[in-house]
Design a protein around this motif. Structure first.
Motif, PDB file in Angstrom:
ATOM      1  N   LEU A  80      10.320  -6.683 -13.548  1.00 26.19           N
ATOM      2  CA  LEU A  80       9.201  -7.089 -12.794  1.00 26.19           C
ATOM      3  C   LEU A  80       9.524  -6.562 -11.417  1.00 26.19           C
ATOM      4  CD1 LEU A  80       8.725 -10.711 -13.902  1.00 26.19           C
ATOM      5  CD2 LEU A  80       7.291  -8.732 -14.307  1.00 26.19           C
ATOM      6  N   TYR A  81      10.702  -6.552 -10.560  1.00 21.97           N
ATOM      7  CA  TYR A  81      11.199  -6.133  -9.345  1.00 21.97           C
ATOM      8  C   TYR A  81      10.684  -4.614  -9.147  1.00 21.97           C
ATOM      9  CZ  TYR A  81      13.771  -4.844  -5.642  1.00 21.97           C
ATOM     10  OH  TYR A  81      14.384  -4.153  -4.343  1.00 21.97           O
ATOM     11  N   THR A  82      11.016  -3.700 -10.502  1.00 19.36           N
ATOM     12  CA  THR A  82      10.834  -2.398 -10.445  1.00 19.36           C
ATOM     13  C   THR A  82       9.513  -2.090 -10.194  1.00 19.36           C
ATOM     14  OG1 THR A  82      12.837  -2.136 -11.441  1.00 19.36           O
ATOM     15  CG2 THR A  82      11.570  -0.397 -11.429  1.00 19.36           C
ATOM     16  N   VAL A  83       8.600  -2.872 -10.878  1.00 19.38           N
ATOM     17  CA  VAL A  83       7.261  -2.458 -11.059  1.00 19.38           C
ATOM     18  C   VAL A  83       6.443  -2.904  -9.659  1.00 19.38           C
ATOM     19  CG1 VAL A  83       4.904  -3.284 -11.864  1.00 19.38           C
ATOM     20  CG2 VAL A  83       6.719  -2.689 -13.499  1.00 19.38           C
ATOM     21  N   ALA A  84       7.172  -4.013  -8.949  1.00 19.10           N
ATOM     22  CA  ALA A  84       6.629  -4.517  -7.801  1.00 19.10           C
ATOM     23  C   ALA A  84       6.770  -3.627  -6.739  1.00 19.10           C
ATOM     24  CB  ALA A  84       7.197  -5.911  -7.452  1.00 19.10           C
ATOM     25  N   THR A  85       8.053  -2.966  -6.715  1.00 18.21           N
ATOM     26  CA  THR A  85       8.343  -1.962  -5.741  1.00 18.21           C
ATOM     27  C   THR A  85       7.630  -0.662  -6.046  1.00 18.21           C
ATOM     28  OG1 THR A  85      10.551  -1.361  -7.062  1.00 18.21           O
ATOM     29  CG2 THR A  85      10.850  -2.993  -5.420  1.00 18.21           C
ATOM     30  N   ALA A  86       7.211  -0.329  -7.224  1.00 15.69           N
ATOM     31  CA  ALA A  86       6.456   0.655  -7.304  1.00 15.69           C
ATOM     32  C   ALA A  86       5.003   0.422  -6.746  1.00 15.69           C
ATOM     33  CB  ALA A  86       6.389   1.212  -8.841  1.00 15.69           C
ATOM     34  N   ILE A  87       4.729  -0.325  -7.015  1.00 15.98           N
ATOM     35  CA  ILE A  87       3.196  -0.659  -6.292  1.00 15.98           C
ATOM     36  C   ILE A  87       3.326  -0.834  -4.732  1.00 15.98           C
ATOM     37  CG2 ILE A  87       1.256  -2.603  -6.258  1.00 15.98           C
ATOM     38  CD1 ILE A  87       2.084  -3.430  -9.088  1.00 15.98           C
ATOM     39  N   MET A  88       4.243  -1.631  -4.373  1.00 17.18           N
ATOM     40  CA  MET A  88       4.423  -1.792  -3.110  1.00 17.18           C
ATOM     41  C   MET A  88       4.795  -0.477  -2.141  1.00 17.18           C
ATOM     42  SD  MET A  88       5.033  -5.882  -2.186  1.00 17.18           S
ATOM     43  CE  MET A  88       6.067  -5.907  -3.469  1.00 17.18           C
ATOM     44  N   GLY A  89       5.940   0.209  -2.792  1.00 13.70           N
ATOM     45  CA  GLY A  89       6.508   1.080  -2.047  1.00 13.70           C
ATOM     46  C   GLY A  89       6.182   2.640  -2.405  1.00 13.70           C
ATOM     47  N   HIS A  90       5.456   2.762  -3.544  1.00 12.56           N
ATOM     48  CA  HIS A  90       4.915   4.025  -3.891  1.00 12.56           C
ATOM     49  C   HIS A  90       3.575   4.102  -3.939  1.00 12.56           C
ATOM     50  CE1 HIS A  90       9.222   4.977  -3.923  1.00 12.56           C
ATOM     51  NE2 HIS A  90       9.444   4.273  -4.893  1.00 12.56           N
ATOM     52  N   ASP A  91       2.790   3.694  -3.061  1.00 10.77           N
ATOM     53  CA  ASP A  91       1.164   3.502  -3.244  1.00 10.77           C
ATOM     54  C   ASP A  91       0.754   4.745  -3.162  1.00 10.77           C
ATOM     55  OD1 ASP A  91       2.210   3.154  -0.541  1.00 10.77           O
ATOM     56  OD2 ASP A  91       0.551   1.954   0.157  1.00 10.77           O
ATOM     57  N   PHE A  92       0.884   5.736  -3.917  1.00  9.78           N
ATOM     58  CA  PHE A  92       0.286   7.230  -3.831  1.00  9.78           C
ATOM     59  C   PHE A  92      -1.379   6.916  -3.602  1.00  9.78           C
ATOM     60  CE2 PHE A  92       0.213   6.013  -8.247  1.00  9.78           C
ATOM     61  CZ  PHE A  92      -1.020   6.454  -8.852  1.00  9.78           C
ATOM     62  N   TRP A  93      -2.098   6.065  -4.079  1.00 11.55           N
ATOM     63  CA  TRP A  93      -3.423   5.899  -3.699  1.00 11.55           C
ATOM     64  C   TRP A  93      -4.010   5.639  -2.341  1.00 11.55           C
ATOM     65  CZ3 TRP A  93      -0.291   2.814  -6.825  1.00 11.55           C
ATOM     66  CH2 TRP A  93      -0.025   1.493  -6.083  1.00 11.55           C
ATOM     67  N   ASN A  94      -3.163   5.419  -1.445  1.00 12.34           N
ATOM     68  CA  ASN A  94      -3.168   5.089  -0.241  1.00 12.34           C
ATOM     69  C   ASN A  94      -2.827   6.407   0.664  1.00 12.34           C
ATOM     70  OD1 ASN A  94      -4.220   2.636  -0.273  1.00 12.34           O
ATOM     71  ND2 ASN A  94      -2.463   1.660  -0.356  1.00 12.34           N
ATOM     72  N   ILE A  95      -2.238   7.549   0.027  1.00 14.01           N
ATOM     73  CA  ILE A  95      -1.839   8.527   0.885  1.00 14.01           C
ATOM     74  C   ILE A  95      -2.679   9.898   0.757  1.00 14.01           C
ATOM     75  CG2 ILE A  95       0.055  10.327   1.271  1.00 14.01           C
ATOM     76  CD1 ILE A  95       1.875   7.733  -0.169  1.00 14.01           C
ATOM     77  N   SER A  96      -3.015  10.539   1.715  1.00 13.08           N
ATOM     78  CA  SER A  96      -4.146  11.588   1.798  1.00 13.08           C
ATOM     79  C   SER A  96      -3.595  12.876   1.811  1.00 13.08           C
ATOM     80  CB  SER A  96      -5.086  11.378   2.927  1.00 13.08           C
ATOM     81  OG  SER A  96      -4.145  11.422   4.134  1.00 13.08           O
ATOM     82  N   ASP A  97      -2.396  13.076   2.248  1.00 14.89           N
ATOM     83  CA  ASP A  97      -1.391  14.060   2.340  1.00 14.89           C
ATOM     84  C   ASP A  97      -0.805  14.612   0.944  1.00 14.89           C
ATOM     85  OD1 ASP A  97       1.852  15.387   2.495  1.00 14.89           O
ATOM     86  OD2 ASP A  97       0.190  16.340   3.961  1.00 14.89           O
ATOM     87  N   ALA A  98      -1.357  15.760   0.525  1.00 16.00           N
ATOM     88  CA  ALA A  98      -1.457  16.163  -1.131  1.00 16.00           C
ATOM     89  C   ALA A  98       0.088  16.186  -1.448  1.00 16.00           C
ATOM     90  CB  ALA A  98      -1.996  17.581  -1.337  1.00 16.00           C
ATOM     91  N   ALA A  99       1.138  16.780  -0.665  1.00 16.55           N
ATOM     92  CA  ALA A  99       2.385  16.846  -0.795  1.00 16.55           C
ATOM     93  C   ALA A  99       2.999  15.624  -1.007  1.00 16.55           C
ATOM     94  CB  ALA A  99       2.990  17.858   0.136  1.00 16.55           C
ATOM     95  N   LEU A 100       2.774  14.638  -0.123  1.00  8.73           N
ATOM     96  CA  LEU A 100       3.429  13.301  -0.002  1.00  8.73           C
ATOM     97  C   LEU A 100       2.902  12.591  -1.268  1.00  8.73           C
ATOM     98  CD1 LEU A 100       5.231  11.420   1.458  1.00  8.73           C
ATOM     99  CD2 LEU A 100       3.407  10.924   2.858  1.00  8.73           C
ATOM    100  N   GLN A 101       1.544  12.668  -1.220  1.00 12.14           N
ATOM    101  CA  GLN A 101       1.055  11.837  -2.483  1.00 12.14           C
ATOM    102  C   GLN A 101       1.651  12.439  -3.987  1.00 12.14           C
ATOM    103  OE1 GLN A 101      -2.988  12.826  -3.812  1.00 12.14           O
ATOM    104  NE2 GLN A 101      -3.474  10.555  -3.718  1.00 12.14           N
ATOM    105  N   HIS A 102       1.845  13.679  -4.013  1.00 14.26           N
ATOM    106  CA  HIS A 102       2.476  14.070  -5.200  1.00 14.26           C
ATOM    107  C   HIS A 102       4.093  13.405  -5.251  1.00 14.26           C
ATOM    108  CE1 HIS A 102       3.618  16.903  -8.281  1.00 14.26           C
ATOM    109  NE2 HIS A 102       4.689  17.233  -7.641  1.00 14.26           N
ATOM    110  N   ASP A 103       4.730  13.495  -4.333  1.00 19.02           N
ATOM    111  CA  ASP A 103       5.983  12.984  -4.500  1.00 19.02           C
ATOM    112  C   ASP A 103       5.780  11.432  -4.766  1.00 19.02           C
ATOM    113  OD1 ASP A 103       7.230  15.067  -3.663  1.00 19.02           O
ATOM    114  OD2 ASP A 103       7.613  15.018  -1.850  1.00 19.02           O
ATOM    115  N   MET A 104       4.939  10.519  -4.063  1.00 25.27           N
ATOM    116  CA  MET A 104       4.822   9.222  -4.472  1.00 25.27           C
ATOM    117  C   MET A 104       4.390   8.872  -5.906  1.00 25.27           C
ATOM    118  SD  MET A 104       5.782   7.227  -1.941  1.00 25.27           S
ATOM    119  CE  MET A 104       6.993   8.282  -1.122  1.00 25.27           C
TER     120      MET A 104
END
Length: 143
Positions: A80-104
């Motif tokens: 549960l913690y790992t899924v929560a950190t994925a959603i809060m910390g790696h929110d690729f859907w909010n990133i417009s820079d293509a390279a950063l979005q790919h990393d996320m």
């Protein structure tokens, strides 16, 4: 496969998961102010509570994984913690820079995969090479 072999593989899996969380928890503690700033930049609510909880979950969770202590409930908590950190910390859907979005995207799905490993640990248990395994009766599956 023998139960001894399976227990050895489960032990290696626990160590592999633990290393990531122990290292991350200690780095968050060492760079605590930066970690708090990161959480604030992500809009995490109640940072004063979330930051110490994250450090505790990662550090204590890592230690418990190594020891094989309370492994089944820990598997659910860590998933549960790992899924929560994925959603809060790696929110690729909010990133417009293509390279950063790919990393996320990669980091997001990596977290989901790790959560899958924790769910498997919940199902299999800690194996015999663990505190939980030493306490368990030897009848049944006995992994």
């Amino acid at each position: 496969m023998t139960r001894r072999f399976e227990s050895g593989v489960i032990f290696i899996a626990r160590i592999a998961l633990a290393v990531l969380f122990l290292w991350s928890g200690v780095m968050k503690l060492v760079g605590y102010a930066g970690f708090v700033g990161y959480l604030q930049s992500k809009g995490v609510p109640l940072v004063q509570i979330a930051a110490p909880v994250a450090v505790a979950v990662e550090t204590l969770g890592g230690i418990f994984l190594v020891l094989g202590l309370k492994t089944r409930p820990l598997g659910i908590i860590m998933a549960l913690y790992t899924v929560a950190t994925a959603i809060m910390g790696h929110d690729f859907w909010n990133i417009s820079d293509a390279a950063l979005q790919h990393d996320m995207v990669i980091h997001f799905w990596k977290n989901i995969a790790i959560a899958g490993g924790f769910l498997l640990l919940f199902v299999t248990g800690p194996g015999r090479i663990s505190i939980d395994g030493a306490r368990a009766p030897r009848s049944g599956l006995g992994l």
